[in-house]
Scaffold this active site. Structure first.
Site, PDB file in Angstrom:
ATOM      1  N   GLU A   1      41.138  46.257  43.607  1.00 48.04           N
ATOM      2  CA  GLU A   1      42.042  45.243  44.166  1.00 48.04           C
ATOM      3  C   GLU A   1      43.196  45.845  44.970  1.00 48.04           C
ATOM      4  O   GLU A   1      43.601  45.301  45.992  1.00 48.04           O
ATOM      5  CB  GLU A   1      42.605  44.338  43.060  1.00 48.04           C
ATOM      6  CG  GLU A   1      41.627  43.273  42.573  1.00 48.04           C
ATOM      7  CD  GLU A   1      40.581  43.791  41.611  1.00 48.04           C
ATOM      8  OE1 GLU A   1      40.677  44.967  41.179  1.00 48.04           O
ATOM      9  OE2 GLU A   1      39.650  43.025  41.278  1.00 48.04           O
TER      10      GLU A   1
ATOM     11  N   HIS B   1      40.936  35.173  32.561  1.00 51.15           N
ATOM     12  CA  HIS B   1      40.276  34.586  33.737  1.00 51.15           C
ATOM     13  C   HIS B   1      40.727  33.148  33.985  1.00 51.15           C
ATOM     14  O   HIS B   1      40.001  32.394  34.614  1.00 51.15           O
ATOM     15  CB  HIS B   1      38.754  34.581  33.570  1.00 51.15           C
ATOM     16  CG  HIS B   1      38.089  35.903  33.822  1.00 51.15           C
ATOM     17  ND1 HIS B   1      38.214  36.967  32.980  1.00 51.15           N
ATOM     18  CD2 HIS B   1      37.300  36.328  34.840  1.00 51.15           C
ATOM     19  CE1 HIS B   1      37.509  37.992  33.441  1.00 51.15           C
ATOM     20  NE2 HIS B   1      36.960  37.637  34.580  1.00 51.15           N
TER      21      HIS B   1
END
Lengths: 326, 324
Positions: free
Chosen positions: A60, A129
């Site tokens: 990321e 998540h």
């Protein structure tokens, strides 16, 4: 007017921008052959090829940072960060680099980067998540933050985000991807920083974002059965924020509820409450109510998850409190 | 008639003299920075690269028009070597409108986009992913340009370094990664932060071409950089260059360097100063050296005069340039 799902609307904005403009490309984890973990980029590899629909390693920091470098060098990259929970991994690049390049260079650089990310609870993915972290980004001068709740808004706002010369974090909600709605025949931008009034009313203003826009609309229907007239305002862009529309609405209704899925404490609702009390103090007939998740990570077990995150009934209860009907 | 070989040698000597002139200018500039900081004229937090001038000059002289760099918190040398006038750098250190970033940046955020400096970075390793992205843009547009990241050995321990090298090699983008291996991460010596001796292995792990060079030898740096840049420009993939160098100063201006034996610095100054090494090698006559030194000193002094006469920003301009 054609109808598209929220997912299709987002894809449509990206694909159309890529058809018109060679500088636009998309990169992220699993976005090519797989079409993205939420299926948003499905089919785009076939149309645009692997140079412009780039699968990336699970990195990321590097993909957001590479987006920054490409943006600074004249491209308009769209980076997909699979879950907003994983934005935590890219925070240095976003907060220290993307947000500040223009400022630290004294205006020499622009960073036309769009970071699309998604999240939200309601399907038991567990604590890593499902968070809604948009408030983190609202504290950082130099970036813009968008959170669309309908297909039409998603398409128009993403279009404007891609063509904005600043880094934009574009939030999508996991549970809205299959939501279908009309979109204009021709793709067009929606100005960043303009709220949408979804429903007009006289007694209470609900300022809601993301999934909670739809919960707020449900609550408004129910309130109406009770004789309470509710106005629902979706800011759509959280930064910059359309304070004018929010304040004008509250001056009309004299009551305000702010609703989002993120935890209440230090959330977006706190800022809205501060703005409303400051700019509409003399108009208020009740304290500003905030609706959001309880102060815990998102739990796994469905019954616990349901308990933690807010629903239409929580919004309705807040509306009733502002009316003295609890 | 001079033979071809002799002509080549004289061109090389002329080039080395130019390198020396530039290294000396950076040295005198940074000594001036130290002096003015101690005099209390410079706000903030400053890092000089005294001892590392050969890396900045050797790499930047090998660049071509259109190539870009990202620098570090130790950025004065890279910035001057990339073509920014010392007046503009000094004005930035004084926080003046005439500075490279018009007072918004400071010593650790020197940008000069027109000259291909995409910015110095105060986050160790912070500039590497951006260089991969700039190189990706060049590749996607088919432009014969290279993006170069400077960073230190300390940065090879941060995630951005590893993610960036992996991505750069995977995508074969035209990037060169220059590790200024001065064996200190701020105050921490290599033996406390690097588990390996041979730093070229860092990049070999990603399948990247990796080379080491004596960072105190400007000609060696220049030649290594040319080779690396050519490979990157030709589309044969990115290159990692480890320039073994010495920091003859502290981590920051005013650093008492309690972590480092005094003898180490004295010894390194005598034996490893890149400017002295090159001066000796060129066998410059004293008068030539003195003239060169006078010129460098004058430019450094003039930059201070220029900066002091600069314009203070209006405080309220702090709210500009937040958004494009």
């Amino acid at each position: 007017m054609p109808a598209l799902t929220y997912r299709e609307a987002i894809r449509d904005a990206m694909s159309e921008a890529m058809r018109r403009d060679d500088d636009v490309f998309v990169m992220g984890e699993d976005i090519a052959e797989m079409g993205g973990s939420m299926g948003v980029t499905q089919g785009m590899l076939d149309e645009f090829g692997p140079d412009r629909v780039r699968n990336t390693p699970i990195s990321e920091m590097a993909i957001v940072g590479a987006g920054i470098g490409a943006a600074v060098s004249g491209m308009r990259p769209i980076v997909e960060v699979m879950y907003q929970d994983f934005m935590t991994l890219a925070m240095e690049q976003l907060v220290q680099q993307a947000a500040k390049h223009r400022f630290m260079s004294g205006g020499q650089i622009k960073v036309p980067l769009t970071i699309r990310t998604q999240g939200g609870a309601g399907w038991s993915p567990g604590a890593q998540h499902a968070q809604q972290l948009e408030a983190w980004f609202l504290h950082v001068p130099g970036i813009k933050v968008v959170f669309a709740s309908t297909p039409a808004d998603a398409r128009g706002l993403l279009w404007s985000s891609i063509y904005d010369d600043n880094p934009v974090v574009f939030f999508e909600h996991r549970t809205l991807y299959n939501l279908k709605g009309d979109v204009p025949a021709e793709i067009d931008g929606i100005e960043l920083g303009r709220a949408r009034v979804h429903r007009e009313g006289e007694d209470v203003t609900i300022v809601a974002t993301g999934r909670l826009v739809h919960e707020a609309l449900k609550a408004a229907e129910e309130a109406e059965q009770d004789g309470i007239s509710v106005e629902v305002v979706d800011p759509r862009t959280l930064l910059p924020l359309d304070e004018e529309t929010i304040v004008a609405s509250v001056r009309k209704t004299s009551r305000c509820v702010v609703a989002h899925e993120a935890v209440v404490r230090m959330g977006f609702g706190a800022e809205v409450a501060a703005i409303v009390q400051h700019q509409a103090f003399d108009y208020l007939d009740a304290p500003v109510e905030r609706v959001g998740a309880k102060f815990a990570p998102i739990p796994f077990a469905p019954v616990m998850e349901e308990y933690v995150i807010p629903h239409a009934e929580d919004v309705l209860a807040a509306v009733r409190r502002t009316m003295g009907k609890d | 008639m001079a033979t071809l070989e002799e002509k080549g040698q004289s061109a090389s000597t002329e080039r080395l003299k130019e390198f020396l002139r530039e290294m000396l200018l950076i040295r005198r500039f940074e000594e001036k920075v130290e002096e003015r900081f101690r005099a209390g004229e410079l706000p903030g937090f400053l890092h000089v690269a005294i001892g590392q001038e050969a890396v900045a000059v050797g790499v930047c002289r090998a660049l071509e028009e259109g190539d870009v760099i990202a620098s570090t918190h130790r950025a004065h040398g890279h910035t001057i070597a990339k073509g920014t006038h010392p007046n503009e750098v000094m004005a930035e250190l004084y926080g003046k409108v005439e500075g490279t970033s018009h007072g918004y940046g400071g010593s650790m955020h020197l940008y000069d986009v027109e000259r291909g400096n995409l910015g110095a970075n105060a986050v160790v390793g912070g500039g590497l992913p951006g260089i991969v992205g700039a190189a990706l843009a060049f590749k996607l547009r088919g432009e014969p340009r290279v993006a170069v990241a400077f960073f230190g050995d300390g940065a090879t321990n941060i995630g951005t370094f590893h993610e960036s090298l992996n991505l750069a090699q995977l995508w074969m983008v035209p990037a060169v990664f220059v590790c200024e291996n001065n064996r200190y991460a701020e105050s921490t010596p290599a033996k406390q932060h690097l588990p390996i001796e041979d730093m070229t292995k860092r990049a070999e792990a990603y399948g990247m071409t990796s080379m080491a060079v004596d960072g105190q030898d400007v000609e060696a740096v220049y030649e290594a950089a040319r080779k690396a840049l050519k490979q990157a420009r030709d589309g044969r993939g990115p290159v990692f260059v480890v320039a073994d160098c010495v920091r003859l100063s502290g981590h920051y201006v005013g650093d008492p360097q309690v972590y480092r034996p005094k003898e180490e610095i004295l010894e390194l100054r005598k034996s490893r100063d890149p400017i002295e090494l090159l001066r000796a090698r060129l066998e410059l006559a004293d008068e030539d050296w003195e003239e060169m030194d006078r010129e460098a000193t004058r430019i450094a002094e003039d930059s201070v005069e220029f900066a002091k006469k600069g314009t203070d920003p209006r405080p309220e301009d702090a709210l500009k340039n937040v958004y494009a």
